[in-house]
Design a protein around this motif. Structure first.
Motif, PDB file in Angstrom:
ATOM      1  N   LEU A 117       0.822  -1.210   0.000  1.00 51.89           N
ATOM      2  CA  LEU A 117       0.000   0.000   0.000  1.00 51.89           C
ATOM      3  C   LEU A 117       0.860   1.265   0.000  1.00 51.89           C
ATOM      4  O   LEU A 117       0.574   2.229  -0.712  1.00 51.89           O
ATOM      5  N   ALA A 118       1.947   1.248   0.781  1.00 54.63           N
ATOM      6  CA  ALA A 118       2.797   2.434   0.906  1.00 54.63           C
ATOM      7  C   ALA A 118       3.602   2.699  -0.366  1.00 54.63           C
ATOM      8  O   ALA A 118       3.716   3.834  -0.821  1.00 54.63           O
ATOM      9  N   ILE A 119       4.161   1.634  -0.964  1.00 60.47           N
ATOM     10  CA  ILE A 119       5.035   1.804  -2.125  1.00 60.47           C
ATOM     11  C   ILE A 119       4.236   1.948  -3.412  1.00 60.47           C
ATOM     12  O   ILE A 119       4.446   2.867  -4.197  1.00 60.47           O
ATOM     13  N   VAL A 120       3.298   1.028  -3.625  1.00 60.94           N
ATOM     14  CA  VAL A 120       2.544   1.041  -4.879  1.00 60.94           C
ATOM     15  C   VAL A 120       1.691   2.288  -4.980  1.00 60.94           C
ATOM     16  O   VAL A 120       1.537   2.881  -6.041  1.00 60.94           O
ATOM     17  N   ASP A 121       1.101   2.715  -3.864  1.00 60.96           N
ATOM     18  CA  ASP A 121       0.206   3.866  -3.886  1.00 60.96           C
ATOM     19  C   ASP A 121       0.903   5.171  -3.512  1.00 60.96           C
ATOM     20  O   ASP A 121       0.266   6.194  -3.357  1.00 60.96           O
ATOM     21  N   HIS A 122       2.229   5.129  -3.379  1.00 62.54           N
ATOM     22  CA  HIS A 122       2.973   6.332  -2.994  1.00 62.54           C
ATOM     23  C   HIS A 122       2.829   7.481  -3.996  1.00 62.54           C
ATOM     24  O   HIS A 122       2.804   8.647  -3.581  1.00 62.54           O
ATOM     25  N   PRO A 123       2.708   7.194  -5.321  1.00 63.66           N
ATOM     26  CA  PRO A 123       2.585   8.309  -6.261  1.00 63.66           C
ATOM     27  C   PRO A 123       1.315   9.120  -6.098  1.00 63.66           C
ATOM     28  O   PRO A 123       1.173  10.165  -6.717  1.00 63.66           O
ATOM     29  N   TRP A 124       0.372   8.641  -5.288  1.00 64.87           N
ATOM     30  CA  TRP A 124      -0.866   9.383  -5.120  1.00 64.87           C
ATOM     31  C   TRP A 124      -0.578  10.698  -4.381  1.00 64.87           C
ATOM     32  O   TRP A 124       0.339  10.809  -3.594  1.00 64.87           O
ATOM     33  N   ARG A 184      -8.944   4.580 -12.511  1.00 57.02           N
ATOM     34  CA  ARG A 184      -8.008   5.092 -11.515  1.00 57.02           C
ATOM     35  C   ARG A 184      -8.425   4.731 -10.094  1.00 57.02           C
ATOM     36  O   ARG A 184      -7.621   4.835  -9.154  1.00 57.02           O
ATOM     37  N   TYR A 185      -9.677   4.301  -9.887  1.00 58.68           N
ATOM     38  CA  TYR A 185     -10.146   3.899  -8.553  1.00 58.68           C
ATOM     39  C   TYR A 185     -10.284   2.379  -8.410  1.00 58.68           C
ATOM     40  O   TYR A 185     -10.653   1.895  -7.340  1.00 58.68           O
ATOM     41  N   GLN A 186      -9.988   1.636  -9.478  1.00 60.69           N
ATOM     42  CA  GLN A 186     -10.210   0.197  -9.427  1.00 60.69           C
ATOM     43  C   GLN A 186      -9.279  -0.512  -8.454  1.00 60.69           C
ATOM     44  O   GLN A 186      -9.660  -1.501  -7.833  1.00 60.69           O
ATOM     45  N   HIS A 187      -8.041  -0.023  -8.306  1.00 58.75           N
ATOM     46  CA  HIS A 187      -7.116  -0.714  -7.391  1.00 58.75           C
ATOM     47  C   HIS A 187      -7.550  -0.568  -5.946  1.00 58.75           C
ATOM     48  O   HIS A 187      -7.275  -1.436  -5.112  1.00 58.75           O
ATOM     49  N   GLU A 188      -8.257   0.526  -5.594  1.00 55.62           N
ATOM     50  CA  GLU A 188      -8.795   0.666  -4.236  1.00 55.62           C
ATOM     51  C   GLU A 188      -9.866  -0.392  -3.983  1.00 55.62           C
ATOM     52  O   GLU A 188      -9.904  -1.030  -2.929  1.00 55.62           O
ATOM     53  N   VAL A 189     -10.744  -0.564  -4.973  1.00 56.45           N
ATOM     54  CA  VAL A 189     -11.789  -1.582  -4.868  1.00 56.45           C
ATOM     55  C   VAL A 189     -11.160  -2.958  -4.716  1.00 56.45           C
ATOM     56  O   VAL A 189     -11.581  -3.768  -3.880  1.00 56.45           O
ATOM     57  N   LEU A 190     -10.135  -3.245  -5.501  1.00 60.23           N
ATOM     58  CA  LEU A 190      -9.476  -4.550  -5.451  1.00 60.23           C
ATOM     59  C   LEU A 190      -8.803  -4.786  -4.105  1.00 60.23           C
ATOM     60  O   LEU A 190      -8.857  -5.896  -3.558  1.00 60.23           O
TER      61      LEU A 190
END
Length: 336
Positions: free
Chosen positions: A23-30, A104-110
């Motif tokens: 969560l921290a690394i993959v979603d860091h660009p947010w 762009r929101y699909q990974h949150e759902v997953l």
């Protein structure tokens, strides 16, 4: 395999750490300013390979500490659960298409779907282990259930070819709509928003509800399948956990192939029948009936062979025409 409590706690802790690092690394660009970014194919490929790699390394660790038989059970369970998880991704794909979830929101759902799946499967593993310890005849029930599941997979696959399933009108989603008003549009990743002084739920919450119900159904199907390969609760848990970790990266990696992997359901049905027969033979053997038992090595060979054949056959099959794809676009989420 006799696993001390500290190993259980360390394993669960490691899973939590892996998810947190993911969560921290993959979603860091947010950023709050730009919002979540779409998942790239290259990024998805590297992370999918990473998760499969650590699952394989863990299997070699099981081999070192527990022996070849236990390791074979782990790898057979992992491949089976990974295959079922890919089938789960197909349903996620259809759900997100039905609700027109922005990419762009699909990974949150997953991510939420994977966490729910881990919890569901953990509960069913505990129930299944207790049932097996208390009543060995439960293998007859599990075996019959897996054969029934195989028939259901084929039937649902054939039905899906005739008409698309509308997840926006499922029972659970309709119940939510009866309790709360639903907005017509997404509000980022928010599950609820306040409009005109009243709390509304967004389509994102409906998607989570639909995926949660799907996770429950798949947990009911997958846990008997792996108990047919091993009765070791630790192996059952770790095979399931490693199969689910990295699933959202695999989703974006396979997104372009979803429409082409048409024979996966047939392969899964064949594996379900095979494991169902294996469980029934094991139950008969436990009750003193002299019948041949299927070895772990044969189980792993059959599972790998069936999935390889079905994937290759799917990829060699002619891709659906553009006209056929155009006829099944995403539905409205308003429910009206």
């Amino acid at each position: 395999m006799d696993v001390p409590m500290w190993v259980w706690l360390a394993t669960i802790g490691a899973m939590v750490v892996i998810l947190a690092v993911d969560l921290a690394i993959v979603d860091h660009p947010w950023s709050k300013k730009s919002g979540p970014k779409e998942f790239g194919m290259k990024q998805a490929a590297w992370w999918a390979a990473f998760y499969i790699g650590i699952a394989i390394l863990f299997g070699f660790g099981v081999w070192y500490y527990g022996g070849a038989t236990i390791a074979g059970e782990y790898f057979a369970g992992f491949v089976t659960e990974k295959s079922l998880s890919v089938d789960n991704l197909f349903v996620f794909y259809l759900i997100m298409g039905s609700f027109a979830v922005p990419k762009r929101y699909q990974h949150e759902v997953l991510l939420i779907g994977i966490v729910i799946a881990l919890v569901m499967r953990g509960i069913f593993i505990a129930i299944g282990a207790q049932a097996i310890n208390a009543w060995s005849e439960v293998f007859y029930l599990f075996g019959a259930f897996l054969i029934y599941t195989a028939v259901k997979i084929v039937r649902d696959h054939l039905k899906k070819d005739e008409e698309d399933q509308d997840f926006t009108q499922s029972f659970a989603v309709r119940m939510v709509r009866q309790v709360w008003p639903v907005t017509d549009e997404y509000h980022g990743a928010h599950l609820t928003v306040k409009k005109e002084g009243r709390r509304h739920v967004t389509p994102m919450l409906l998607v989570i509800v639909a995926i949660g119900v799907t996770d429950l159904v798949f947990a009911v199907d997958s846990i008997p399948a792996i108990f047919g390969l091993t009765q070791d609760a630790y192996i059952v848990f770790t095979a399931n956990a490693f199969a689910l970790l990295g699933l959202r990266q695999l989703y974006f990696l396979l997104a372009g192939l979803m429409d082409r992997l048409t024979y996966i359901s047939w392969g899964l049905a064949g594996i379900m029948v095979f494991i169902g027969i294996k469980m029934i033979l094991h139950a008969l053997h436990e009750n003193g009936v002299h019948v041949p038992e299927i070895s772990t090595g044969l189980s792993l060979t059959v599972i790998l062979g069936v999935m390889t054949v079905t994937i290759v056959a799917s990829l060699l099959r002619k891709a659906p025409s553009a006209e056929a794809k155009a006829g099944s676009g995403p539905r409205s989420v308003s429910g009206e």
